[in-house]
Design a protein around this motif. Structure first.
Motif, PDB file in Angstrom:
ATOM      1  N   SER A 222       0.729  -1.583   0.020  1.00 23.28           N
ATOM      2  CA  SER A 222       0.068  -0.222  -0.664  1.00 23.28           C
ATOM      3  C   SER A 222       0.956   1.424  -0.248  1.00 23.28           C
ATOM      4  N   VAL A 223       1.878   0.894   0.301  1.00 20.04           N
ATOM      5  CA  VAL A 223       3.138   2.668   0.715  1.00 20.04           C
ATOM      6  C   VAL A 223       3.753   2.710  -0.855  1.00 20.04           C
ATOM      7  N   TRP A 224       3.911   1.820  -1.922  1.00 21.89           N
ATOM      8  CA  TRP A 224       4.105   2.076  -3.242  1.00 21.89           C
ATOM      9  C   TRP A 224       3.436   2.562  -3.884  1.00 21.89           C
ATOM     10  N   ALA A 225       2.272   1.950  -3.577  1.00 22.48           N
ATOM     11  CA  ALA A 225       0.851   2.236  -4.517  1.00 22.48           C
ATOM     12  C   ALA A 225       0.750   3.671  -4.101  1.00 22.48           C
ATOM     13  N   ILE A 226       0.761   4.587  -3.130  1.00 26.69           N
ATOM     14  CA  ILE A 226       0.159   6.121  -2.384  1.00 26.69           C
ATOM     15  C   ILE A 226       1.765   6.402  -3.280  1.00 26.69           C
ATOM     16  N   ILE A 227       3.322   5.859  -3.605  1.00 30.68           N
ATOM     17  CA  ILE A 227       4.251   6.679  -4.013  1.00 30.68           C
ATOM     18  C   ILE A 227       3.736   6.499  -6.081  1.00 30.68           C
ATOM     19  N   VAL A 228       2.882   5.087  -6.073  1.00 31.68           N
ATOM     20  CA  VAL A 228       2.852   5.480  -7.406  1.00 31.68           C
ATOM     21  C   VAL A 228       1.629   6.187  -7.948  1.00 31.68           C
ATOM     22  N   VAL A 229       0.452   6.389  -7.272  1.00 33.00           N
ATOM     23  CA  VAL A 229      -0.268   6.930  -7.375  1.00 33.00           C
ATOM     24  C   VAL A 229      -0.225   8.455  -7.226  1.00 33.00           C
ATOM     25  N   GLY A 230       0.930   8.857  -6.283  1.00 37.34           N
ATOM     26  CA  GLY A 230       1.011  10.191  -6.177  1.00 37.34           C
ATOM     27  C   GLY A 230       1.347  10.187  -7.382  1.00 37.34           C
ATOM     28  N   VAL A 231       2.629   9.825  -7.672  1.00 37.67           N
ATOM     29  CA  VAL A 231       3.436  10.422  -8.814  1.00 37.67           C
ATOM     30  C   VAL A 231       2.332  11.021  -9.908  1.00 37.67           C
ATOM     31  N   ALA A 232       1.257  10.102  -9.972  1.00 34.41           N
ATOM     32  CA  ALA A 232       0.717   9.570 -11.548  1.00 34.41           C
ATOM     33  C   ALA A 232      -0.620  10.367 -11.048  1.00 34.41           C
ATOM     34  N   VAL A 233      -0.988  11.147  -9.722  1.00 35.06           N
ATOM     35  CA  VAL A 233      -1.508  12.314  -9.668  1.00 35.06           C
ATOM     36  C   VAL A 233      -1.242  13.966 -10.190  1.00 35.06           C
ATOM     37  N   LEU A 234      -0.020  13.474  -8.873  1.00 36.46           N
ATOM     38  CA  LEU A 234       1.448  14.658  -9.541  1.00 36.46           C
ATOM     39  C   LEU A 234       0.964  15.756 -11.555  1.00 36.46           C
ATOM     40  N   PHE A 235       1.300  14.048 -12.247  1.00 31.20           N
ATOM     41  CA  PHE A 235       1.130  14.303 -14.041  1.00 31.20           C
ATOM     42  C   PHE A 235      -0.386  14.947 -14.813  1.00 31.20           C
ATOM     43  N   ASP A 236      -0.928  14.224 -13.555  1.00 33.58           N
ATOM     44  CA  ASP A 236      -2.794  14.104 -14.111  1.00 33.58           C
ATOM     45  C   ASP A 236      -2.985  15.641 -13.599  1.00 33.58           C
ATOM     46  N   VAL A 237      -2.928  16.405 -12.513  1.00 33.76           N
ATOM     47  CA  VAL A 237      -3.179  17.552 -11.906  1.00 33.76           C
ATOM     48  C   VAL A 237      -2.362  18.853 -12.830  1.00 33.76           C
ATOM     49  N   LEU A 238      -1.289  18.471 -13.363  1.00 31.64           N
ATOM     50  CA  LEU A 238      -0.453  19.548 -13.805  1.00 31.64           C
ATOM     51  C   LEU A 238      -1.153  19.680 -15.356  1.00 31.64           C
ATOM     52  N   ARG A 239      -1.539  17.740 -15.965  1.00 27.20           N
ATOM     53  CA  ARG A 239      -2.217  18.436 -17.389  1.00 27.20           C
ATOM     54  C   ARG A 239      -3.341  18.776 -17.281  1.00 27.20           C
ATOM     55  N   ARG A 240      -4.276  18.894 -16.248  1.00 26.87           N
ATOM     56  CA  ARG A 240      -5.869  19.402 -16.585  1.00 26.87           C
ATOM     57  C   ARG A 240      -5.946  20.765 -15.698  1.00 26.87           C
ATOM     58  N   LEU A 241      -5.441  21.123 -15.107  1.00 24.82           N
ATOM     59  CA  LEU A 241      -4.808  22.402 -14.391  1.00 24.82           C
ATOM     60  C   LEU A 241      -4.275  23.576 -15.048  1.00 24.82           C
ATOM     61  N   PRO A 242      -4.134  25.217 -15.288  1.00 21.24           N
ATOM     62  CA  PRO A 242      -3.540  25.780 -14.924  1.00 21.24           C
ATOM     63  C   PRO A 242      -2.437  25.409 -14.263  1.00 21.24           C
ATOM     64  N   LEU A 243      -1.166  26.347 -14.156  1.00 21.00           N
ATOM     65  CA  LEU A 243       0.012  26.062 -13.042  1.00 21.00           C
ATOM     66  C   LEU A 243      -0.507  26.831 -11.799  1.00 21.00           C
ATOM     67  N   GLY A 244      -1.744  27.596 -11.783  1.00 15.25           N
ATOM     68  CA  GLY A 244      -1.351  28.316 -10.173  1.00 15.25           C
ATOM     69  C   GLY A 244      -2.724  27.372  -9.556  1.00 15.25           C
ATOM     70  N   ASP A 245      -3.522  27.036 -10.503  1.00 20.09           N
ATOM     71  CA  ASP A 245      -4.521  26.294  -9.737  1.00 20.09           C
ATOM     72  C   ASP A 245      -3.972  24.910  -9.516  1.00 20.09           C
ATOM     73  N   ALA A 246      -3.149  24.172  -9.799  1.00 22.87           N
ATOM     74  CA  ALA A 246      -2.714  22.745 -10.341  1.00 22.87           C
ATOM     75  C   ALA A 246      -1.932  22.894  -8.329  1.00 22.87           C
ATOM     76  N   LEU A 247      -1.155  23.745  -8.518  1.00 21.92           N
ATOM     77  CA  LEU A 247      -0.732  24.026  -7.142  1.00 21.92           C
ATOM     78  C   LEU A 247      -1.691  24.341  -6.235  1.00 21.92           C
ATOM     79  N   LEU A 248      -2.932  25.237  -6.180  1.00 20.78           N
ATOM     80  CA  LEU A 248      -3.384  24.868  -4.920  1.00 20.78           C
ATOM     81  C   LEU A 248      -4.293  23.381  -4.698  1.00 20.78           C
ATOM     82  N   TYR A 249      -4.663  23.564  -5.882  1.00 19.83           N
ATOM     83  CA  TYR A 249      -5.538  21.292  -5.870  1.00 19.83           C
ATOM     84  C   TYR A 249      -4.424  20.616  -5.101  1.00 19.83           C
ATOM     85  N   LEU A 250      -2.599  21.238  -5.553  1.00 17.83           N
ATOM     86  CA  LEU A 250      -2.512  19.637  -4.506  1.00 17.83           C
ATOM     87  C   LEU A 250      -1.670  20.392  -3.390  1.00 17.83           C
ATOM     88  N   GLY A 251      -1.983  21.204  -3.169  1.00 14.45           N
ATOM     89  CA  GLY A 251      -1.279  21.744  -1.772  1.00 14.45           C
ATOM     90  C   GLY A 251      -3.006  21.808  -1.198  1.00 14.45           C
TER      91      GLY A 251
END
Length: 319
Positions: A222-251
């Protein structure tokens, strides 16, 4: 022709009369000395034995040499277990451990006093000790809950995207939150019902989930899954939102994950975490299904937008 007919019979006789190989005659693997058996028994219950490495975390650690002299080792000194002695007459602690920093600095200390001032000399064990500190956990709980509530309220007032409440059309952020909650619940469960299993992992850590007992393997997976999904979240959020909104969402996502970790790791200790986890999964899936229903596409650039109005990507007005 008769010889050919007799051939199967001869082969059958050879097979039935084959010699039995008793295997190589080796000494019994458990034909050990009393000292070796004691070492195995001690390692089973205490999870370390002679040759194990520790690192000092206290300001200093007092040792008593074989001659009765007092020696000191200090923080960050590496120690190796040189010998173990059982003294039943000691009313404080019958287990005495002899540790050595080098050939000239070695001495004895009670196990209870020793383990308070040392850690296994492994970065994974040090990481586990850092996050297992109860005082640190209480402090982090207060800071995380206070900061997360404040931050999430600010984000909602700005109508920013927030996981669970004003989510983006991505499954990964919700999945990350659920993985963190489930991992925290499993971690607390191991602490309650498998303390010795966790202690053995603490002294002999591994990053390979297949080399561990099933429950620990599941937790590490489950810890490894968190790391893998976390990387997927980072790239997906940056693809879907402008940089400023993406940083707010990730925070905001980091704040929600922190709250999940604190809440489920603490509530599971009182058995409340189990029904709470089930309710959280059902609620999160329903919230995600509702939030992504009826998304709009910008007529100018084609990006997904959460509602009609000004497109955050190109500035076009969508009525």
């Amino acid at each position: 022709m008769e010889k050919i007919k007799l051939l199967p019979f001869c082969l059958l006789c050879l097979l039935l009369s084959a010699c039995y190989n008793q295997g190589q005659q080796t000494p019994d693997a458990w034909d050990l000395t009393v000292e070796q058996l004691d070492s195995i028994s001690f390692s089973t219950t205490h999870h370390y034995t002679q040759g194990y490495n520790f690192v000092v975390i206290a300001d200093s650690l007092q040792l008593v040499s074989d001659d009765g002299d007092t020696l000191y080792v200090v923080a960050d000194d590496r120690l190796v277990v040189a010998d173990i002695d059982i003294q039943p007459q000691d009313s404080i602690d019958s287990v005495w451990v002899k540790v050595a920093r080098d050939q000239l600095t070695l001495g004895w200390q009670r196990e209870s006093e020793l383990l308070k001032r040392v850690l296994p000399d492994d970065p994974i064990s040090e990481f586990i000790d850092f996050f297992s500190n109860s005082h640190l956990l209480i402090f982090l709980a207060f800071v995380v809950l206070t900061g997360a509530v404040y931050g999430l309220l600010r984000l909602r007032r700005r109508n920013a995207n927030i996981v669970h409440f004003h989510d983006i059309d991505s499954f990964y952020p919700m999945l990350l939150c659920l993985l963190v909650a489930a991992s925290a619940t499993l971690y607390a469960t191991i602490q309650m019902f498998g303390a010795e299993t966790w202690r053995h992992f603490y002294y002999h850590p591994s990053l390979n989930p297949f080399a561990l007992p099933p429950v620990l393997g599941l937790f590490l997976s489950s810890v490894w899954a968190i790391i893998v999904v976390g990387v997927a979240v980072l790239f997906d959020v940056l693809r879907r939102l402008p940089l400023g909104d993406a940083l707010l969402y990730l925070g905001g996502l980091a704040a929600v994950c922190a709250v999940d970790y604190v809440v489920f790791s603490l509530t599971t200790l009182w058995y409340v975490g189990y029904p709470l986890l089930v309710a959280y999964v059902v609620w999160a899936v329903r919230r995600y299904a509702r939030s992504v229903h009826g998304r709009y596409l910008c007529g100018q650039c084609g990006h997904e937008i959460p509602e009609k109005g000004v497109c955050p990507y190109c500035g076009a007005v969508n009525e």
